[in-house]
Structures are given as C-alpha cells and as structure tokens.
Design an enzyme around this catalytic site. Structure first.
Site, PDB file in Angstrom:
ATOM      1  N   ALA A  66      57.132  36.032  34.746  1.00 32.42           N
ATOM      2  CA  ALA A  66      57.566  37.318  34.206  1.00 32.42           C
ATOM      3  C   ALA A  66      56.537  38.361  34.632  1.00 32.42           C
ATOM      4  CB  ALA A  66      57.616  37.230  32.691  1.00 32.42           C
ATOM      5  N   GLY A 105      58.131  32.142  34.301  1.00 26.61           N
ATOM      6  CA  GLY A 105      59.535  32.544  34.412  1.00 26.61           C
ATOM      7  C   GLY A 105      60.125  32.223  35.772  1.00 26.61           C
ATOM      8  N   GLU A 108      61.170  28.776  35.561  1.00 20.64           N
ATOM      9  CA  GLU A 108      62.301  28.747  34.621  1.00 20.64           C
ATOM     10  C   GLU A 108      63.590  29.228  35.300  1.00 20.64           C
ATOM     11  OE1 GLU A 108      60.597  29.459  30.236  1.00 20.64           O
ATOM     12  OE2 GLU A 108      59.886  30.954  31.697  1.00 20.64           O
ATOM     13  N   GLU A 128      51.954  29.590  31.038  1.00 18.25           N
ATOM     14  CA  GLU A 128      51.974  30.597  29.972  1.00 18.25           C
ATOM     15  C   GLU A 128      50.881  30.351  28.929  1.00 18.25           C
ATOM     16  OE1 GLU A 128      56.182  30.680  31.590  1.00 18.25           O
ATOM     17  OE2 GLU A 128      54.556  29.247  31.368  1.00 18.25           O
TER      18      GLU A 128
HETATM   19  N1  T1G Z   1      52.846  39.770  36.457  1.00 20.17           N
HETATM   20  C1  T1G Z   1      52.273  40.909  36.906  1.00 20.17           C
HETATM   21  N2  T1G Z   1      51.273  40.957  37.860  1.00 20.17           N
HETATM   22  C2  T1G Z   1      50.894  39.795  38.378  1.00 20.17           C
HETATM   23  C3  T1G Z   1      51.439  38.546  37.952  1.00 20.17           C
HETATM   24  C4  T1G Z   1      52.467  38.574  36.947  1.00 20.17           C
HETATM   25  N3  T1G Z   1      53.044  37.452  36.496  1.00 20.17           N
HETATM   26  N4  T1G Z   1      50.829  37.570  38.643  1.00 20.17           N
HETATM   27  C5  T1G Z   1      49.948  38.169  39.473  1.00 20.17           C
HETATM   28  N5  T1G Z   1      49.986  39.498  39.320  1.00 20.17           N
HETATM   29  C6  T1G Z   1      49.197  40.502  40.064  1.00 20.17           C
HETATM   30  C7  T1G Z   1      47.703  40.424  39.770  1.00 20.17           C
HETATM   31  O1  T1G Z   1      47.370  41.198  38.656  1.00 20.17           O
HETATM   32  C8  T1G Z   1      47.099  41.001  41.050  1.00 20.17           C
HETATM   33  O2  T1G Z   1      47.188  42.401  40.971  1.00 20.17           O
HETATM   34  C9  T1G Z   1      48.066  40.514  42.116  1.00 20.17           C
HETATM   35  O3  T1G Z   1      49.293  40.183  41.438  1.00 20.17           O
HETATM   36  C10 T1G Z   1      47.586  39.292  42.831  1.00 20.17           C
HETATM   37  O4  T1G Z   1      47.248  38.312  41.873  1.00 20.17           O
HETATM   38  C11 T1G Z   1      59.135  34.289  30.352  1.00 20.17           C
HETATM   39  C12 T1G Z   1      56.461  34.734  29.528  1.00 20.17           C
HETATM   40  C13 T1G Z   1      50.358  33.904  41.227  1.00 20.17           C
HETATM   41  C14 T1G Z   1      48.613  32.167  41.285  1.00 20.17           C
HETATM   42  O5  T1G Z   1      50.853  33.241  34.397  1.00 20.17           O
HETATM   43  O6  T1G Z   1      48.349  32.868  38.254  1.00 20.17           O
HETATM   44  O7  T1G Z   1      56.447  33.998  32.948  1.00 20.17           O
HETATM   45  O8  T1G Z   1      44.777  42.928  40.955  1.00 20.17           O
HETATM   46  O9  T1G Z   1      44.803  38.262  42.384  1.00 20.17           O
HETATM   47  O10 T1G Z   1      44.647  34.698  43.364  1.00 20.17           O
HETATM   48  O11 T1G Z   1      58.185  32.205  30.302  1.00 20.17           O
HETATM   49  O12 T1G Z   1      48.262  35.672  40.212  1.00 20.17           O
HETATM   50  O13 T1G Z   1      46.060  42.991  43.066  1.00 20.17           O
HETATM   51  O14 T1G Z   1      46.505  44.700  41.284  1.00 20.17           O
HETATM   52  O15 T1G Z   1      45.860  36.510  40.892  1.00 20.17           O
HETATM   53  O16 T1G Z   1      46.621  34.751  44.962  1.00 20.17           O
HETATM   54  C15 T1G Z   1      53.515  33.337  33.879  1.00 20.17           C
HETATM   55  C16 T1G Z   1      50.036  34.559  36.816  1.00 20.17           C
HETATM   56  C17 T1G Z   1      53.732  34.716  33.383  1.00 20.17           C
HETATM   57  C18 T1G Z   1      51.046  33.470  36.747  1.00 20.17           C
HETATM   58  C19 T1G Z   1      48.338  34.297  42.591  1.00 20.17           C
HETATM   59  N6  T1G Z   1      52.910  33.403  35.197  1.00 20.17           N
HETATM   60  N7  T1G Z   1      49.547  34.783  38.158  1.00 20.17           N
HETATM   61  O17 T1G Z   1      46.961  34.195  42.541  1.00 20.17           O
HETATM   62  O18 T1G Z   1      46.335  36.555  43.347  1.00 20.17           O
HETATM   63  S1  T1G Z   1      54.352  34.674  31.734  1.00 20.17           S
HETATM   64  C20 T1G Z   1      51.594  33.362  35.332  1.00 20.17           C
HETATM   65  C21 T1G Z   1      48.707  33.907  38.753  1.00 20.17           C
HETATM   66  C22 T1G Z   1      55.961  34.154  31.903  1.00 20.17           C
HETATM   67  C23 T1G Z   1      58.068  33.428  30.898  1.00 20.17           C
HETATM   68  C24 T1G Z   1      56.677  33.855  30.624  1.00 20.17           C
HETATM   69  C25 T1G Z   1      48.179  34.312  40.091  1.00 20.17           C
HETATM   70  C26 T1G Z   1      48.921  33.660  41.278  1.00 20.17           C
HETATM   71  P1  T1G Z   1      46.063  43.293  41.592  1.00 20.17           P
HETATM   72  P2  T1G Z   1      45.953  37.397  42.068  1.00 20.17           P
HETATM   73  P3  T1G Z   1      46.071  35.018  43.641  1.00 20.17           P
END
Ligand code: T1G
Length: 694
Positions: A66, A105, A108, A128
C-alpha cells in the site's frame, strides 16, 4: 507518488491482455494505481477477444505494498478491496507476473490473482508487522491457506522477504521463468491455462491446510512461547497471530472481519504511527541537505584498520563481509594475533549457527591481513583508527598517517567522544578527516555515527555515509560536540538516574521502569554488564560516587558476581541489600532524606531530559533533523522502535507537557541541566520536534 506518465498501460497481445503498472519508485498502491488496476481488469474482462489477463509492473519492482504516504489521510479513489474483487471474481484467469519485491498489499493483490509467476530474483513477503501493522487486504486469510499456519506465522511476524524458489516450493507462486523473460513467460503461462482449461483458483477457497492446522492448535501456543522475548512490547506480532488463528478456525469472510477489526486498531494506534515514522526516518537519514545525491564518491577498494582490539576487529569484519580487504595494524605481535583469532572465532561461531559456511569463513579471513607496520597502509583508500581514547595518542597516530596515507585517502577516527576537529589539527589535510563512530560489537550493531568536522569535505562525508550503507550500517551525520548525538543524550539520562539514587530510588526501581518502557535493559543492569570499573582506578578512587564506592568494595559488576545487583551462578540479578546500604549512606551524607519516587516520575526524569538534550542538539545543528536522533537511539541504544525514538516520543507525549514537567523537576535536575529554548518555543507554539528543519 504520482508520476507524469500514466500509471498503467493495457495492451492486448492476441488473446491475452497485459495490464502493466508504472508508478515509481515501487508501484505502491496509491489511489491512482488502485484505479488503474480496477479499470484495467474491468476493460480486459469486457473485451471479448481477451481470454486471460497478465498483471505486471514496470520499473524496479512489482507492487511493494500500500502507499504508506497515504496512511492517516482521507481515503481517495477506489478501495483496494474493489480492485482485488475485480481480479478474484474475474471470469477469466488473471496471472500476476512478479519481479523485485511483491510486498504487503502487493502480495495481497497477487494472492487475489488465480495464478502467480515470478523470476528467480523475485521476493514475496508481508512485512506490515515492521510498520506496526498486519496485512489488511486479505493477506492474513489467504497466505495461510497456501503456506499453512506455521509458515504464515513465521512470514508475517518477521516480515521476511522470501525468495522465489522457496515461494515455488510453498505454492506461493505457480511457476518461475527466466530473468528478463517475465512478460513473455507470463503470457505463455496464461495461454497454457486457457488451453488446458485450468480452473480459476481462488485462494480464499483453499481450506485443506486450514483443516489440518485446526487439528493442531498447539502451533499457536508454541509459537507465542518461542517468541515471547522477541515480541515483548510490540502489539502487531500478536495481532498477526490472532488473524492466522482466525484463518484456521473461521470461514474466510469471518476471518476477514477479524483482520479488518485488528488492522484498524493497529492503524489508529501509536505503535504503528511510530514505526511508520521510523520507516521514513531510515530513508531520510541518508539525505544530507547541502550535498547533492549524485556527488562523486571516493572509491574504497582497500581499508586500513589501526587497532585490532574488540572495536578494530569488529569493524574490519564489516568490510571483509562485503569483500573489501582490510589491513589491521597493531603495535605488538601478540595483540595482532589475539585480535585476528577473536575475529576467526566470531566467524566460526556464526558458521556453527549455520549462517556461514566454513568456505565463507576462510574467504573472509583471507581478506584480513595483519601488520605491525603503519606504512603498510600507504595504499589504502580509507583508514580507520581505533586506538585508546586519548587525544595525544590519537593526534600522534594521525600525524604519522598524514605522512603515510596516499593523496585522497579518507582518515577516519572511531572515537566515541573526543573532538574530531582537534584530531584533524594533527594533519595537513583536515578535509580528509571524518569521525566513523561504530558501536560495540561493531560487527553486529547497526548504527554508525558519521561525525562531520568543520573542515571535512563533502566527498569524504558522503563517502563515509555510503560506505556505511555498503557494510550494512545505518549512518547518521553528527556534528562535533562531546558525545556526539547518542552518548550526549545518554549522559542526560545517566545524570538523572544517578541523582534519583540519592533521593530514594533504588537501581532496580529505575531499571524496572525503563525495562517496562521497552528498553532491553536499565542503566544499572547495563553498567553491571559492561563493568563498573570502566575508566575507574583504585589509585584515583575517592569514594565520591556510589559507583566508586562499589568498585572499592570490589563490586565491579557481573564479572565479580556483584555490582549494583547481586548475581547468582547463572548471573541472574537480584536487588542487593549491600548496594541499598551504600546508597542510603551516600544519600544521608548528601543530606538527602529518602522519599518515595513514583514510577511516573522515574520515567519522566529519565526520558524528558533526553528529549531536551535532543532539542539542544538540534538547535546547535549537531543533528540534521529530529528523526536522525531517533534513528541513533533506536539502532544504537535499544530504544523501542514502537515508540519511534526519544524525539518522536516527545511529540507523542506533547512538548507542552514535557516542558511543564521539566520546569517542575528543574530544581532536582542538577547544574548541567539547561532547558532548550527551541523546546520551549515549540511547546509554546504547539509545534513538534519532527517538523524542525535543518
Ligand atoms: N509506500 C510509499 N513509499 C514507499 C513504499 C510504500 N509502500 N515503499 C517504498 N517507498 C519509497 C521510499 O520511501 C523511498 O522513497 C523509495 O520508495 C525507495 O524505497 C494493505 C497496509 C520495496 C524493499 O512495508 O521495504 O501494504 O526516500 O529506499 O532499499 O496490507 O522500500 O526515495 O523518497 O526503501 O530498494 C507494506 C516497504 C506496506 C514495503 C525497496 N510494504 N518498502 O527497498 O528502496 S503496508 C512494505 C520497502 C501494506 C496492506 C498494508 C522497501 C523496498 P524516497 P527504498 P529499497
């Protein structure tokens, strides 16, 4: 997150519709992406020529979850559920084509597709829990139906990213196609599914594994018991477990209700707010406002380490772990031999635990070269000094280094408190000098304070940060001041903890409060572990502090079986009547009548001065932003991530209350305490520390 380009494209390849998403950087499920999926699937379904749909992403990754930046904001556009229902209830097979990381998500959404195909480098996960949440779009009910309760427990409470091969073995993906062949491979699979008239597999209907797990409820009790210590203080892991229990014991739609209810509780809670704040703080910390992202870095192919003691050896391991050769210099052969043998022992222990092979151990040891000659560092790109914490000794070493090191080499000091600018006066190239403050054990602790001297050049600073990232650390820039960021704030807490001993609190009272607050250990138990005699000597001891008196009584901590606490054979600590007597006598001599100090006061007297010191660090521009201070304390001092760090915690409590309490306690806070004007102003203006810009 919106990019100028349309976030999706629907192309019809014969009888297969390919819906490709393109919303950099990670195709997060923003309102625009949800809309694109919903509309894309609907038009593919309505197109009579289309027999199957492939969902694929452009850029570096499949949907990584998400859009976290949308959390806490009023919802816009179609819900994720609408998009998922359109996929799952499509009358034509929908195939998810996964590369990069299908997370949260994103997975999912893939679990609502009827089939999933991935490239070998792809990973899947439901992380999450690392945001203080749980998968809120059916992941808690669909994942267990494919991988079983045990594997779902491991994946959802660890947030681990599981590799494609293992996903295939678990049935999470149906096929793996060659790297770079994802689109064609997915289309081919789609055509085979149509040709073989394979069923539209809905994960929600897979109950076989749930029935099997229902017969084994001990799975959950055993898992909770095995992870109680690790999950201490966190809400999200337990809530994830409850959702999987619901998946095992309830029909799908009932389980979804449990998921929704628990998800909303976490989403509205302070823990998730804190962990989401930390998610972005861990990405902000690398950004140095006055240094361009594309600054040219200094290549670091060879590292020199001065000192092969505990710190030197640990630091060298970090570089060997990523294939960078290190020359360790010591003054005596036996010190060198001892240092290298400790490193080998550490690696062999890791190998015994199955996290390394002996071949890995030998490879890493082969990258470490011992020397008794400083000249052997002449061709190093980065030289790190970790000698005794004495200014004269440090300056002497740097003066020698200045003559030996090649032009352009980075000269780094691992000092944890000394003045880096003063050290830099020992060389003719102060622009090459930077602090790289590792935390013990240096091969384990994730934090690296990178100390920017007045003359440190931008390429040197940027390189020190990036090499920190390369060796798996989280770097935080600190200016020069006594104790930099972390230890300076630690001192503010230590002063209050020690002061309260003379007012009536006992070490175990204070440790209990901070342990229950979420710290791994209280300050006095920590001192006993480290040894009360660090920096103490019998010769100079004057019984001027409780710690000195205890040392004089040979109560130097765990190693002597007694310190603030008494220890049994198994080193279990128990409150000590001896220490209590020492403290009472000390308080009496100071003319303090002991009083009952409430746990609330103990907590506030320990934590609020830390927040205040953080604000002073901000106003002195020692730290670039409040969240950097939080990153330092979470990764270097065990501050619980679900409280976001001392600065975030201050904002959560409310700065007005923090300031009011500090003013109330001020008469007791001692001569060193100075209320931060910045903190007072922010409190008066109803503002937050996290909004303070560098
Ligand atoms: N939403 C918004 N921004 C995100 C994002 C996300 N999910 N994931 C990464 N970014 C932005 C981050 O802030 C950075 O921005 C840029 O992307 C690169 O990220 C309904 C509730 C995918 C493994 O927890 O683990 O889904 O600093 O530096 O090292 O059930 O990002 O460049 O401006 O980390 O290559 C669940 C979170 C969400 C994954 C890539 N998903 N992301 O790592 O790059 S909750 C997560 C990561 C959800 C549902 C629920 C990592 C990555 P900027 P980065 P990276």
């Amino acid at each position: 997150m919106a990019s100028a380009e349309p976030v999706s494209k629907l192309t019809i390849e014969g009888d297969v519709a390919v819906l490709s998403l393109n919303s950099p950087p990670v195709n997060a499920l923003s309102a625009a992406v949800r809309e694109a999926i919903l509309n894309g699937v609907r038009s593919a379904v309505e197109n009579p020529a289309v027999k199957a749909v492939v969902l694929i992403c452009e850029g570096r990754t499949f949907i990584a979850g998400a859009d976290i930046t949308e959390f806490g904001k009023p919802p816009k556009g179609p819900s994720l559920k609408e998009a998922q229902d359109a996929i799952e209830n499509a009358p034509k097979p929908v195939i998810a084509a996964i590369h990069g990381t299908a997370l949260g998500g994103g997975l999912e959404v893939a679990l609502c597709c009827h089939y999933r195909v991935a490239v070998p480098s792809a990973k899947c996960g439901l992380p999450e829990v690392n945001l203080g949440l749980l998968p809120g779009a059916g992941g808690t009910q669909r994942l267990p139906r494919i991988v079983g309760a045990q594997k779902a427990l491991e994946m959802m409470t660890s947030g681990q990213h599981v590799g494609a091969k293992q996903c295939l073995e678990m049935g999470l993906v149906d096929e793996i196609v060659a790297e770079g062949d994802l689109r064609a491979g997915a289309i081919a699979l789609a055509r085979r599914i149509v040709a073989e008239n394979r069923p539209l597999k809905k994960v929600r209907d897979l109950n076989e594994k749930m029935l099997a797990d229902r017969a084994n409820p001990a799975i959950f009790a055993d898992f909770r018991k095995a992870n109680a210590r690790k999950f201490r203080g966190f809400l999200a892991p337990e809530y994830n477990i409850r959702c999987i229990e619901a998946a095992v014991n309830l029909p799908f739609d009932e389980g979804m209700k449990v998921e929704r209810q628990l998800f909303m509780e976490l989403m509205q809670g302070t823990q998730s707010a804190a962990q989401r704040y930390v998610f972005f703080a861990e990405r902000q910390v690398w950004k140095i406002p006055d240094i361009e992202d594309d600054i040219e870095l200094i290549p670091v192919k060879k590292v020199g380490m001065i000192g092969a003691g505990t710190m030197g050896g640990g630091i060298a391991m970090n570089f060997a772990n990523v294939g960078i050769p290190v020359t360790l210099v010591e003054t005596k052969q036996e010190a060198l031999d001892r240092g290298l043998s400790v490193v080998r022992r550490n690696y062999e222990t890791t190998a015994k635990r199955g996290r390394l092979t002996m071949a890995d151990v030998e490879k890493r040891m082969s990258l470490l070269t011992g020397s008794l000659d400083l000249d052997s560092l002449a061709d190093c790109d980065l030289i790190i000094e970790a000698v005794f914490e004495n200014m004269e000794i440090k300056k002497e070493v740097f003066a020698k280094l200045d003559k030996i090191a090649k032009p352009g080499a980075i000269l780094a000091t691992n000092t944890s408190a000394l003045n880096v600018n003063e050290i830099a006066t020992a060389v003719k190239r102060p622009e090459a000098v930077v602090g790289m403050h590792f935390f013990s054990p240096a091969n384990v602790m994730r934090l690296l304070e990178v100390v920017r001297g007045d003359k440190t050049s931008k390429p040197v600073l940027a390189t020190a940060m990036q090499i920190g990232k390369k060796i798996g650390k989280i770097g935080a820039v600190s200016g020069v001041c006594p104790g930099f960021i972390g230890n300076r704030i630690l001192r503010a807490r230590t002063l209050q903890a020690q002061a309260m001993l003379t007012e009536g609190a006992m070490p175990w009272d204070i440790d209990k409060v901070l342990y229950e607050f979420g710290l791994p250990m209280g300050p006095f138990a920590m001192s006993d572990l480290a040894g009360l005699d660090i920096g103490w000597s019998k010769e100079t001891s004057k019984s001027s502090t409780i710690r000195e008196v205890l040392c004089e009584m040979d109560r130097r901590g765990q190693k002597t079986g007694a310190g603030y606490y008494d220890y049994d054979e198994q080193r279990n600590a128990r409150p000590s009547p001896v220490t209590e007597k020492v403290i009472r006598e000390f308080a009496a001599k100071a003319g303090n009548a002991p009083r009952t100090i409430t746990e609330q006061e103990i907590l506030e007297r320990c934590v609020y001065p830390m927040i205040n010191e953080g604000a002073r660090i901000l106003e002195e521009k020692i730290a670039l932003r409040a969240s950097d201070i939080d990153i330092v304390w979470i990764n270097g001092y065990g501050w619980p991530v679900y409280r976001g760090g001392p600065m975030f915690y201050g904002d959560t409590v409310g700065l007005a209350k923090v300031v009011a309490k500090l003013k109330e306690y001020q008469p007791k806070l001692g001569p060193e305490f100075v209320l931060s004007p910045l903190l007072e102003r922010l409190a008066a203006e109803g503002k937050r520390l996290q909004d303070v810009k560098a």
